[in-house]
Design a protein around this motif. Structure first.
Motif, mmCIF file in Angstrom:
data_model
loop_
_atom_site.group_PDB
_atom_site.id
_atom_site.type_symbol
_atom_site.label_atom_id
_atom_site.label_comp_id
_atom_site.label_asym_id
_atom_site.label_seq_id
_atom_site.Cartn_x
_atom_site.Cartn_y
_atom_site.Cartn_z
ATOM 1 N N TYR A 263 0.827 -1.192 0.000
ATOM 2 C CA TYR A 263 0.000 0.000 0.000
ATOM 3 C C TYR A 263 0.869 1.252 0.000
ATOM 4 C CZ TYR A 263 -3.044 -3.709 1.542
ATOM 5 O OH TYR A 263 -3.713 -4.894 1.633
ATOM 6 N N SER A 264 2.039 1.159 -0.554
ATOM 7 C CA SER A 264 2.977 2.273 -0.539
ATOM 8 C C SER A 264 2.796 3.195 -1.736
ATOM 9 C CB SER A 264 4.417 1.747 -0.516
ATOM 10 O OG SER A 264 4.668 0.970 -1.679
ATOM 11 N N TYR A 265 1.818 2.892 -2.565
ATOM 12 C CA TYR A 265 1.608 3.690 -3.764
ATOM 13 C C TYR A 265 0.391 4.580 -3.605
ATOM 14 C CZ TYR A 265 5.130 0.663 -5.771
ATOM 15 O OH TYR A 265 6.285 0.002 -6.011
ATOM 16 N N ASN A 266 0.316 5.559 -4.471
ATOM 17 C CA ASN A 266 -0.709 6.589 -4.346
ATOM 18 C C ASN A 266 -2.108 6.076 -4.696
ATOM 19 O OD1 ASN A 266 -1.653 9.176 -3.883
ATOM 20 N ND2 ASN A 266 -1.460 9.759 -6.032
ATOM 21 N N CYS A 267 -2.192 5.150 -5.624
ATOM 22 C CA CYS A 267 -3.477 4.643 -6.092
ATOM 23 C C CYS A 267 -3.272 3.199 -6.527
ATOM 24 C CB CYS A 267 -3.970 5.493 -7.258
ATOM 25 S SG CYS A 267 -5.724 5.360 -7.579
ATOM 26 N N HIS A 268 -4.252 2.334 -6.270
ATOM 27 C CA HIS A 268 -3.976 0.909 -6.300
ATOM 28 C C HIS A 268 -4.783 0.139 -7.329
ATOM 29 C CE1 HIS A 268 -1.501 1.457 -2.765
ATOM 30 N NE2 HIS A 268 -2.457 2.234 -2.308
ATOM 31 N N ILE A 269 -4.291 -1.041 -7.609
ATOM 32 C CA ILE A 269 -4.853 -1.907 -8.645
ATOM 33 C C ILE A 269 -5.503 -3.108 -7.977
ATOM 34 C CG2 ILE A 269 -4.328 -3.239 -10.715
ATOM 35 C CD1 ILE A 269 -1.582 -1.661 -10.701
ATOM 36 N N LEU A 270 -6.750 -3.350 -8.303
ATOM 37 C CA LEU A 270 -7.436 -4.550 -7.829
ATOM 38 C C LEU A 270 -7.514 -5.509 -8.996
ATOM 39 C CD1 LEU A 270 -8.889 -6.006 -5.560
ATOM 40 C CD2 LEU A 270 -10.999 -4.869 -6.260
ATOM 41 N N ARG A 271 -6.646 -6.541 -8.951
ATOM 42 C CA ARG A 271 -6.568 -7.476 -10.066
ATOM 43 C C ARG A 271 -7.713 -8.473 -10.032
ATOM 44 N NH1 ARG A 271 -1.277 -6.312 -8.973
ATOM 45 N NH2 ARG A 271 -0.048 -5.665 -10.767
ATOM 46 N N ALA A 272 -7.677 -9.442 -10.942
ATOM 47 C CA ALA A 272 -8.745 -10.430 -11.075
ATOM 48 C C ALA A 272 -9.192 -10.915 -9.696
ATOM 49 C CB ALA A 272 -8.258 -11.601 -11.924
ATOM 50 N N LEU A 273 -10.471 -10.812 -9.459
ATOM 51 C CA LEU A 273 -11.001 -11.057 -8.124
ATOM 52 C C LEU A 273 -10.918 -12.535 -7.749
ATOM 53 C CD1 LEU A 273 -14.154 -8.789 -8.411
ATOM 54 C CD2 LEU A 273 -11.821 -8.164 -7.796
ATOM 55 N N LYS A 274 -10.582 -12.799 -6.490
ATOM 56 C CA LYS A 274 -10.477 -14.170 -6.007
ATOM 57 C C LYS A 274 -11.855 -14.736 -5.706
ATOM 58 C CE LYS A 274 -5.860 -14.092 -3.949
ATOM 59 N NZ LYS A 274 -5.093 -14.304 -2.683
ATOM 60 N N SER A 275 -12.070 -15.974 -6.096
ATOM 61 C CA SER A 275 -13.365 -16.615 -5.880
ATOM 62 C C SER A 275 -13.683 -16.698 -4.387
ATOM 63 C CB SER A 275 -13.358 -18.027 -6.490
ATOM 64 O OG SER A 275 -14.577 -18.675 -6.265
ATOM 65 N N GLY A 276 -14.900 -16.286 -4.022
ATOM 66 C CA GLY A 276 -15.359 -16.391 -2.647
ATOM 67 C C GLY A 276 -14.972 -15.238 -1.755
ATOM 68 N N GLU A 277 -14.180 -14.304 -2.261
ATOM 69 C CA GLU A 277 -13.750 -13.183 -1.429
ATOM 70 C C GLU A 277 -14.761 -12.045 -1.456
ATOM 71 O OE1 GLU A 277 -9.910 -11.578 -1.666
ATOM 72 O OE2 GLU A 277 -8.875 -13.456 -1.223
ATOM 73 N N LYS A 278 -14.745 -11.241 -0.387
ATOM 74 C CA LYS A 278 -15.606 -10.075 -0.283
ATOM 75 C C LYS A 278 -14.771 -8.810 -0.441
ATOM 76 C CE LYS A 278 -18.867 -12.341 2.856
ATOM 77 N NZ LYS A 278 -19.538 -12.286 4.183
ATOM 78 N N TYR A 279 -15.340 -7.862 -1.171
ATOM 79 C CA TYR A 279 -14.639 -6.609 -1.440
ATOM 80 C C TYR A 279 -15.545 -5.448 -1.044
ATOM 81 C CZ TYR A 279 -11.554 -9.639 -4.130
ATOM 82 O OH TYR A 279 -10.692 -10.635 -4.507
ATOM 83 N N PRO A 280 -15.338 -4.885 0.155
ATOM 84 C CA PRO A 280 -16.180 -3.767 0.605
ATOM 85 C C PRO A 280 -15.656 -2.424 0.070
ATOM 86 C CG PRO A 280 -14.755 -4.517 2.379
ATOM 87 C CD PRO A 280 -14.451 -5.389 1.208
ATOM 88 N N PHE A 281 -16.441 -1.803 -0.798
ATOM 89 C CA PHE A 281 -16.081 -0.503 -1.368
ATOM 90 C C PHE A 281 -16.845 0.608 -0.650
ATOM 91 C CE2 PHE A 281 -15.162 -3.390 -4.888
ATOM 92 C CZ PHE A 281 -13.934 -2.922 -5.336
ATOM 93 N N SER A 282 -16.235 1.782 -0.628
ATOM 94 C CA SER A 282 -16.903 2.980 -0.124
ATOM 95 C C SER A 282 -16.415 4.147 -0.961
ATOM 96 C CB SER A 282 -16.590 3.191 1.355
ATOM 97 O OG SER A 282 -15.193 3.362 1.558
#
Length: 695
Positions: free
Chosen positions: A625-644
């Protein structure tokens, strides 16, 4: 030809392009309009003109018809195979207003050379006009409804809506069976071809005698026009105040004349307006389709009106279209007017084919208004390009979900435009319609890109050696040539090209993609892999270099075999996919395997040649998380991604103390519709949070 016992001569008006005009025929009376009217030639007005396209007839209908104040017609024949159909409905409307009871027939012709290929998919542009080649019709299930680029949709509906009829030049069983219908250029009809068309039209008219020969009332020209056109011939020039020695021709035998402006000079055209009020003025100019012969860009202006910039270099229009284009130059005043022309960017001389005044042009959608900011509107030089195609379902299981790609392109436009220019290079009518429905997207038809020697060479030398879908992997290779040449074209047009981010159809770009790595000097590198295979930043120099690398890899088969064996990976054998190197028995496992090679393997080894300028390793939102803006790559099966959200920023709660700002999201294509479309809805809503659960 069969003779029909008609009660009187047929009064005929013919409008169209070079096929109807007399292209490649020595005798102009050998074209089908004259043959239909034979021997009563004085009852035929063949007003077809090459290169001018549909807008000319629509703009100048009153001016071009002889004795237009009294002339009426029984039959109107229309053929615009080389027209853009810009303004076609307006032409139909003007015709119906003036000739409400005439029998209108759209003559559906087609160019042989544009519709054939050999077994390897190579076209006459590559192989030449060689009748000994075993030509076949392009695409599966070819029929005459599909041959015309507009025939399956708008053109047919428009003609029907104005009470028109159709006559179709039928398809032969094979291209060889149709060659006798065409001249030596395989584009224009031969004398025999015109006789076939005339015979078919006479047969159609013989069944409509009551409508053809009944007395007909004459309507009105609801709007008026005044046209100065010198394109047809020097002797027939109507261009105001231009003596013959200022007119130029493409060749000594050409019938195409134009006013040529020396790139080192400015010029004026003086003309009279018959109208009692201000009327739109349209300039017709010669466009250019050759990368190595750029025409001058000019600024045109009328008194006390802002200048209009016209760039005549049009490379990414469909092939076989008219060379003459149109631009709205301003509004005339009653009496004498002067059009000022100044060179903006020097090249070959700017060529003017005509000057037209029409009361209703601004409401007709017939002419594109060229804005003065055309050259300067790309000042950032940043571009995002979506390049995709829908393969033949009989040959490929790969399928683009257009709901997802529409959401992805919409997201890029909504969140990045105008700082980033968004482009979509597509390959079918459905995709074109979807992309054109979005604002601020440059849409390019992949089927109609200019002829490319690089593309033709690569088609000849590329041999599939991949576990991936054959049609899909071909496109993955081809796309880099297409994207490279497209942005090279934009640069030649004066568009600034600094950074090109090529993304897949399931990639959502939420923020400036150059924010993903704050350690990089983006102006000094050639390429940066944001997401492996799905999002790559290029400089134009870097993309050109990669294309050369890719071309050289397949140029010599023996070299390709060596490199694929050296750089490829082993996969279970699929004999039909192992065309370059046959499957073999693996020494370790004893299994039958094949070498697998795709475009990203080539990219990896191209990067390795100069890793200082070509960056393959990109930051990963799950590990740093040392970068200014991040990349969310191909989503992992079964994972939850809480956005705000925080203002316009989209944040992801990773379980750390602080949520991270997200620049790019890549959805797994197996489930992307179930995830991407709801995510796009969240982006366009006021909802503070969104929980994405990957299946």
């Amino acid at each position: 030809m069969t003779e029909y016992n008609f009660p009187r001569p047929i009064d005929i008006l013919a409008l169209g392009g070079s096929m109807t005009w007399a292209g490649f025929l020595e005798d102009k009376f050998g074209t089908y309009p004259w043959l239909v009217g034979w021997p009563n030639y004085n009852h035929v007005d063949n007003l077809a003109i090459p290169e001018m396209g549909t807008p000319y007839s629509a703009l100048c209908l009153e001016s071009i018809i002889p004795d237009s104040d009294v002339k009426n017609y029984d039959v109107i024949l229309l053929d615009f195979i080389d027209g853009e159909f810009e303004g076609f409905e307006w032409l139909l409307k003007r015709l119906r207003e003036r000739f409400p009871e005439a029998v209108m027939i759209y003559v559906h012709l087609w160019p042989l050379r544009a519709l054939i290929e050999n077994a390897d998919g190579l076209r006459p542009d590559t192989l030449g006009l060689n009748s000994e080649v075993d030509w076949r019709w392009i695409g599966p299930g070819i029929n005459y409804h599909k041959l015309h680029p507009q025939m399956s949709g708008g053109t047919r509906g428009a003609v029907r809506s104005y009470g028109g009829h159709f006559w179709h030049l039928q398809i032969a069983g094979s291209p060889k069976g149709a060659m006798h219908l065409f001249s030596d250029d395989w584009y224009h009809l031969s004398a025999e071809g015109h006789k076939v068309v005339a015979t078919g039209l006479l047969e159609l008219l013989s069944g409509m005698k009551d409508d053809v020969f009944k007395p007909k009332r004459l309507g009105s020209f609801s709007t008026s026009d005044q046209c100065y056109n010198n394109f047809a011939s020097e002797s027939d020039s109507q261009m105001a105040n231009l003596p013959p020695n200022e007119l130029s021709s493409e060749s000594s035998s050409s019938n195409s004349w134009y006013f040529e402006l020396d790139p080192d000079d400015s010029g004026t055209i003086q003309f009279e307006s018959k109208f009692s009020s201000a009327v739109p003025v349209v300039i017709a100019y010669m466009s250019n389709g050759a990368f190595d012969a750029m025409y001058s860009t000019v600024e045109v202006s009328l008194k006390d009106q802002p200048p209009v910039t016209i760039n005549p270099n049009h490379f990414y229009n469909p092939k076989y279209l008219s060379k003459v284009k149109y631009a709205l130059a301003g509004r005339s005043t009653p009496g004498t007017n002067v059009l000022q022309i100044n060179t903006a960017n020097r090249g070959l001389p700017f060529r003017i084919a005509g000057l037209f005044l029409n009361e209703d042009v601004e409401n007709s959608k017939s002419v594109s208004t060229v804005k003065g900011s055309e050259i300067a509107d790309q000042s950032s030089g940043n571009h995002i390009v979506f390049c995709f195609f829908q393969p033949n379902p009989l040959l490929s299981k790969f399928k683009v979900d257009y709901d997802v790609v529409t959401a992805a392109v919409s997201t890029a436009v909504e969140r990045l435009s105008p700082d980033w220019k968004i482009h979509a290079i597509v390959s079918d009518d459905d995709a074109i319609n979807r992309m054109l429905s979005l604002s601020n997207v440059e849409v390019v038809d992949y089927r109609n890109v200019p002829f490319s020697h690089l593309f033709a060479r690569f088609q000849r030398t590329y041999i599939h050696q991949s576990d991936n879908d054959i049609e899909y992997e071909k496109f993955c290779m081809y796309r880099w040539i297409v994207i490279n040449e497209y942005f090279g074209y934009l640069k030649l047009r004066g568009v600034q090209v600094n950074h090109i981010v090529a993304v897949d159809t399931d990639v959502f770009v939420l923020e400036n993609p150059l924010l993903v790595d704050e350690t990089i000097d983006w102006d000094s590198i050639q390429s940066y892999r944001i997401i492996d295979g799905a999002a790559i930043m290029w400089s134009l120099e870097g993309l050109e270099s990669f294309v050369r690398f890719l071309m050289s890899a397949y140029e010599i088969k023996e070299n390709a075999v060596k490199l694929v064996s050296q750089w490829g990976s082993k996969m279970p054998c699929r004999a039909s996919h192992s065309s370059l190197i046959p499957c073999f028995k693996d020494e370790v496992s004893g299994e039958l395997v094949m070498w697998h090679m795709n475009d990203m393997y080539w990219y990896i080894h191209w990067v390795a040649e100069n890793p200082d300028l070509r960056i393959r390793i990109a930051p990963d939102v799950r590990t740093t998380y040392s970068y200014n803006c991040h990349i969310l790559r191909a989503l992992k099966s079964g994972e939850k991604y809480p956005f705000s959200r925080s203002g316009t920023e989209i944040l992801l709660n990773t379980g750390e103390a602080e949520a991270v700002r997200v620049c790019v999201v890549h959805f797994s294509w197996e489930h992307n519709k179930d995830l991407a479309v709801p995510f796009h809805s969240f982006l366009n809503s006021d909802a503070p949070e969104f929980l994405l659960i990957s299946p």
